[in-house]
Write a protein that holds these residues in place. Structure first.
Motif, short mmCIF file in Angstrom:
data_model
loop_
_atom_site.label_atom_id
_atom_site.label_comp_id
_atom_site.label_asym_id
_atom_site.label_seq_id
_atom_site.Cartn_x
_atom_site.Cartn_y
_atom_site.Cartn_z
N VAL A 175 0.87 -1.18 0.00
CA VAL A 175 0.00 0.00 0.00
C VAL A 175 0.91 1.23 0.00
O VAL A 175 1.60 1.50 0.98
N ASP A 176 0.96 1.90 -1.15
CA ASP A 176 1.84 3.06 -1.31
C ASP A 176 1.21 4.28 -0.67
O ASP A 176 0.03 4.58 -0.91
N VAL A 177 2.00 5.01 0.13
CA VAL A 177 1.48 6.19 0.81
C VAL A 177 2.52 7.31 0.79
O VAL A 177 3.71 7.08 0.58
N ILE A 178 2.03 8.50 1.02
CA ILE A 178 2.88 9.67 1.27
C ILE A 178 2.34 10.34 2.53
O ILE A 178 1.12 10.43 2.72
N PHE A 179 3.24 10.77 3.40
CA PHE A 179 2.83 11.42 4.64
C PHE A 179 3.05 12.93 4.55
O PHE A 179 4.12 13.39 4.11
N VAL A 180 2.04 13.69 5.00
CA VAL A 180 2.14 15.15 5.05
C VAL A 180 1.90 15.56 6.50
O VAL A 180 0.93 15.12 7.12
N GLY A 181 2.77 16.40 7.02
CA GLY A 181 2.63 16.83 8.42
C GLY A 181 2.69 18.34 8.57
O GLY A 181 3.28 19.03 7.73
N GLU A 182 2.05 18.84 9.60
CA GLU A 182 2.13 20.25 9.95
C GLU A 182 2.16 20.36 11.48
O GLU A 182 1.59 19.50 12.18
N LEU A 194 10.66 10.90 6.00
CA LEU A 194 9.41 10.15 5.91
C LEU A 194 8.21 11.09 5.87
O LEU A 194 7.23 10.83 5.16
N VAL A 195 8.26 12.16 6.62
CA VAL A 195 7.16 13.13 6.68
C VAL A 195 7.70 14.50 6.31
O VAL A 195 8.79 14.89 6.78
N ARG A 196 6.97 15.22 5.48
CA ARG A 196 7.33 16.60 5.12
C ARG A 196 6.11 17.50 5.32
O ARG A 196 4.97 17.02 5.29
N THR A 197 6.38 18.77 5.45
CA THR A 197 5.27 19.73 5.45
C THR A 197 4.76 19.89 4.03
O THR A 197 5.44 19.52 3.05
N LEU A 198 3.58 20.47 3.90
CA LEU A 198 3.01 20.68 2.57
C LEU A 198 3.92 21.58 1.74
O LEU A 198 4.17 21.31 0.56
N SER A 199 4.43 22.64 2.34
CA SER A 199 5.29 23.56 1.59
C SER A 199 6.57 22.87 1.14
O SER A 199 7.08 23.14 0.04
N SER A 200 7.11 21.96 1.95
CA SER A 200 8.31 21.22 1.56
C SER A 200 8.03 20.29 0.39
O SER A 200 8.84 20.17 -0.54
#
Length: 998
Positions: free
Chosen positions: A218-225, A275-281
């Motif tokens: 299950v391919d995913v991308i993580f977005v964090g703030e 593994l996790v980036r902000t939306l702007s990144s």
């Protein structure tokens, strides 16, 4: 159940009739006390016989009954025989999935999940699956609950309640619910981390497109703030811990097994990135660094878990980047690369069983659809779907794909995906390989409804659908382009002129408007020619697009077609000779030289359809044809016109073989031995030029003297001509030698020899449609100031008295090429002591050779040329290698017979065999020489004129790269590799050539 010896029981026969492959074992299972109440029930036996694997289903049923508690066993059996929905679902699952049978044996009460048969149960969504997982509080309980939900899903699948698309969507919805549950467990375990950050999980790939397999990463991308008031660095660390824990909850193996791998490698920078980036990144990366394949992956992005607002913001923010990807600078070469099937990493013994990556596999359909979405989705929002089947339907409705083609691909894709589902369902393992075992194939065929001869029916259907995909996955790019310029029936959708131009541009055509005009000219009308070309063009367009210059390929095809279109053999050749059309496409779109040669006599295209057509003719064969043509001609000019026509035809044969060998075709890979390619070209062009000179010599003699010249006359090949190393644009370096016949004075013989030389050179350079052959005699004694022709005695006297060391070096290449063979041999015997001096060279001679080489490097390099990229005179180029080898020949040729050859590579190999140069150094020099020779050949093939440096024009440079084996967009790698290879060679030259003498 006792029966008389030698007789089979009636139960045995019934079991056999109902599809059991091991009736004896099944009979024993039915005799068990656990099944006493149902063993004779005909309904049960019939239901078992309806499953994919009756033996497996019965074994699974026995395990569930035996694992259940005493009071629950009879409830299960009574419900089984009285309730058809449960019977079909439970036995259907047990007959298709050993893994789910194992689950039910560990959790025998879970069969009750299959009893409910309400309308809401028929097509559950994320909410229903979330409810099914609601009680999971740790990884083990999540696995049990997940399998229970999967059990109901598989039951609907095998019973036909849901079709392929619905099953794949339900699997994605179950994955969504599972990711949410896993994230909830992770948050509960680390409430302080959850309080510091907002975390969104975005599904990619098949999960994002709601078309998931039973077992798939299950391919995913993580977005964090960061939450308000929290430091961003600390928030990202907290989000990373939550994300990593969530992944482990799903991926780790416990006593209850595993669910599936959660793969976050599609994130920016892949596994090397955070593994996790902000939306702007994320956006900063995509706007600056992302490649086309990353936008292709984002096409399926869908927020599935965590913070819904943040997930929606991410999808909304990347969407314009996805649908604007076709405007990016490198989109065309990236598309060309992605359109090539990636099968290099599949072992040869598995490629024919690969459902996903093999020829005609699932990836072909998915890539084709996704690329068409990227090309046309920027102007048509109806194509913005993550689902392959939905996108294919939208492409057909918009006229971007032919309706009939789309329908065939839809059917093939559904069948191949159904095969994949059933293969994975059996053991719940991630695989895309069709099994080889007969029993596995039988179960697979029966699970897809094939009952008469499951294995044969399955193989036939699989091959048929794979063949459809293989045939159509490329054509769907191009067939609508023909519809765009054709007359369609009322109600048919067509590609608009603008959309056709957009697609052509995306496929690498620099002038889409001209390409559309060519397509219209080639495909319009009701003639047989137009009909055949309409069939061929979709395939040809794909081959043209696979080259560095698709426009030239299409224009060339139109010219050839205009010239030959009315000849029946031409159309028959392209239609019936499988390789001819592809070979023609490769030749027409790879550069200027081959098409120019072909256009002067288009009938030479027949060479491309002959199985032996690309094999070079021997010198004997060529001389026989040439001399026979001269004998039939009325005068010298018409004779040499025929000879030059033969040369042009054979040059085309050589260029075509070289291009096809370098590019490869669908049926035969590119030639890996680049040295062999260079040797074939050098030998073929040398033999051809030798035969051409022999023909010109015979024509010149016959015109004035009849059959016999007053003097014996021979042409000695020098330089690359003598070394059998000619490139396409090389002059023929020669010496002319004669010996007066008995009774003929020296003056008369000399006049005749000079006259025949002048006439030969004139005839070979007459302005005609055929390429001239330039004869260069500047290597003769005294150079340009010396006589053009000498007698053998004159050569002997000059070399004995005046010969310089550079002349001895030049004579290393001397070989008889045309004219009197005995005289030619005598000349070679004369110069042997000069080029292979006894006891080798003295120190003064070695110093002189080095001085000459150093002077040549400083004086002959063209002004402004990059010495690291000049194939002839540059660092580690042809000259460096040849002078190094020639020094070894002159030093040791007297003692080592293997060094007495005019060919550079042969002499280098002989020097290595004689331990005169280490094997590693010899290989380094050989690689550099072959590469530099290929660069010169490539430049001539691409530009149509000779050159020793890489072209500056980007399209020509890309074409040189394709010839040398580099994918589009990798010309930088090509130049780096060239510099690296020649730098290593120069280091060897510094040591072996400029080092100590001896």
């Amino acid at each position: 159940m006792t029966t008389a010896p030698g007789r089979r029981s009636s139960t045995f026969t019934r079991l056999l009739r109902h599809g059991f492959t091991d009736p004896s074992a099944a009979e024993q299972l039915l005799d068990l006390d656990a099944l006493a109440s149902v063993r004779s029930d005909p309904v049960l036996l019939e239901a078992l016989g309806a499953t994919a694997d009756p033996d497996l289903a019965l074994r699974g049923l026995v395990r569930i009954v035996e694992a259940g508690e005493e009071g629950e066993r009879q409830v299960l059996l009574d419900t089984l025989v009285s309730a058809k929905p449960l019977r079909d679902r439970l036995l259907g699952v047990l007959g298709a999935s050993e893994a789910l049978g194992d689950h039910l044996a560990r959790h025998p009460r879970d069969w009750q999940a299959l009893v409910t048969y309400e309308s809401v149960d028929l097509h559950p969504g994320v909410a229903e699956f979330e409810q099914g997982l609601a009680d999971a509080v740790d990884p083990d309980s999540l696995r049990v609950a997940y399998r229970r939900c999967l059990l109901t899903l598989a039951a609907r699948d095998v019973c036909g309640t849901t079709d392929l698309a619905q099953t794949a969507a339900e699997l994605a919805d179950l994955a969504t619910a599972t990711l949410r549950a896993a994230l909830a467990i992770a948050r509960t375990a680390a409430p302080e981390d959850a309080a510091q950050c907002r975390l969104a999980v975005v599904a990619m790939g098949k999960c994002g497109g709601r078309e998931l397999n039973y077992i798939s990463d299950v391919d995913v991308i993580f977005v964090g703030e960061a939450r308000d008031g929290v430091d961003e660095t600390k928030a990202m660390q907290a989000a990373t811990r939550l994300a990593a824990h969530m992944m482990r909850i799903c991926s780790d193996t416990t006593v209850e097994g595993t669910i599936w791998e959660v793969d976050a490698n599609l994130r920016p920078e892949g596994r090397n990135g955070p593994l996790v980036r902000t939306l702007s990144s994320h956006l900063a990366y995509y706007q600056r660094w992302a490649k086309t394949w990353e936008f292709q992956a984002l096409l399926k992005a869908r927020a599935v878990a965590g913070d819904p607002e943040l997930g929606a913001e991410y999808v909304e923010a990347v969407s314009p980047l996805v649908w604007g990807a076709a405007d990016r600078e490198n989109f065309v070469p990236d598309v060309q690369k992605m359109r090539r099937r990636v099968v290099d990493n599949i072992p040869a013994d598995r490629i024919e069983r690969e459902l996903k990556l093999g020829p005609g596999g699932l990836r072909d359909v998915e890539f084709a659809v996704q690329l068409l979405q990227l090309v046309h989705g920027r102007s048509d929002a109806s194509l913005h779907s993550g689902s392959t089947l939905e996108a294919l339907r939208a492409l057909a409705e918009g006229g971007y794909v032919g309706r009939a083609d789309a329908a065939q691909l839809d059917e093939a894709y559904r069948f191949l995906r159904s095969m994949e589902h059933r293969i994975q369902l059996y053991r719940l393992r991630r695989t895309h390989l069709v099994p080889e075992d007969e029993a596995d194939l039988r179960r697979l065929g029966r699970s897809l409804g094939m009952r008469t001869d499951p294995v044969a029916e399955l193989n036939k259907a699989w091959k048929r659908h794979a063949s459809v995909v293989r045939r159509l996955h490329e054509k769907i790019f191009y067939r609508p382009l023909l519809d765009a310029v054709a007359q369609l029936a009322p109600g048919e959708s067509r590609l608009s002129a603008k959309a056709a131009a957009i697609r052509l541009e995306a496929l690498g055509y620099a002038d889409p408007a001209a390409a559309l005009r060519h397509l219209e000219a080639l495909s319009s009308g009701v003639t047989r020619k137009a009909a055949i070309q309409r069939t061929l063009l979709p395939v040809l367009l794909g081959w043209f697009a696979d080259s560095a210059d698709p426009d030239a390929g299409l224009l060339g095809f139109r010219k050839v077609s205009d010239a030959l279109g009315k000849t029946p053999w031409y159309l028959r050749l392209l239609r019936d000779e499988g390789a001819a059309a592809e070979n023609l496409a490769r030749v027409l779109s790879a550069g200027r030289l081959a098409p120019d040669l072909l256009m002067r006599a288009p009938e030479a295209v027949a060479i491309l359809g002959d199985p032996e057509g690309l094999t070079p003719r021997t010198r004997e064969h060529l001389e026989q044809e040439v001399l026979a043509a001269v004998g039939r001609a009325g005068d010298a000019e018409s004779a040499v016109a025929v000879v030059r026509g033969v040369r042009r035809r054979e040059l085309f044969r050589t260029t075509a073989a070289d291009l096809i060998g370098s590019y490869g075709t669908e049926d035969s890979p590119a030639e890996q031995d680049h040295g062999a390619l260079v040797d074939r070209v050098g030998s073929a062009v040398t033999d051809l030029n030798a035969a051409t000179i022999a023909g010109a010599l015979r024509a010149a003699v016959r015109e004035r003297w009849g059959e016999t010249l007053p003097t014996r006359f021979a042409v000695i090949g020098m330089g690359r001509f003598g070394g059998h190393e000619l490139s396409y644009g090389s002059d023929a370096d020669v010496l002319f030698v004669h010996r007066p016949r008995e009774g003929v004075s020296d003056e008369e013989a000399g006049r005749a020899a000079n006259a025949v030389v002048s006439e030969m050179r004139r005839l070979l350079q007459l302005p005609t449609a055929d390429p001239p052959l330039l004869i260069d005699a500047d290597l003769r004694p005294e150079g340009r100031t010396g006589p053009m022709v000498r007698t053998l005695k004159s050569y002997e006297a000059y070399y004995r008295r005046w010969s310089l060391v550079w002349e001895s070096q030049a004579l290393l290449r001397a070989e008889h090429m045309a004219g009197d063979e005995e005289l030619g041999r005598a000349f070679v015997e004369l110069v042997d002591p000069l080029r292979y001096p006894m006891e080798g060279l003295g120190e003064d001679a070695v110093r002189e050779i080095r001085r000459l080489k150093a002077r040549m490097e400083s004086e002959r390099m063209p002004r402004g040329a990059d010495p690291t990229l000049h194939a002839k005179l540059g660092r580690g180029g042809l000259s460096d290698v040849e002078w190094t080898v020639q020094l070894l020949q002159m030093q040791h040729g007297w003692a080592e017979p293997g060094l007495r050859t005019t060919r550079t590579r042969e002499a280098l190999a002989a020097a290595c065999a004689a331990d005169l140069i280490p094997a590693e150094d010899a290989q380094t020099l050989d690689e550099a020489w072959v590469l530099a020779a290929r660069v010169r050949n490539a430049v001539m093939l691409v530009r149509g004129r000779p050159g020793d440096t890489f072209p500056s024009d980007p399209r020509e440079l890309a074409a040189v790269g394709r010839y040398l084996g580099y994918e589009p967009g990798h010309v930088g790698d090509m130049l780096d590799d060239y510099r690296r290879t020649t730098r290593r060679a120069r280091a060897v030259v510094e040591e072996r050539f400029y080092g100590a003498a001896g």
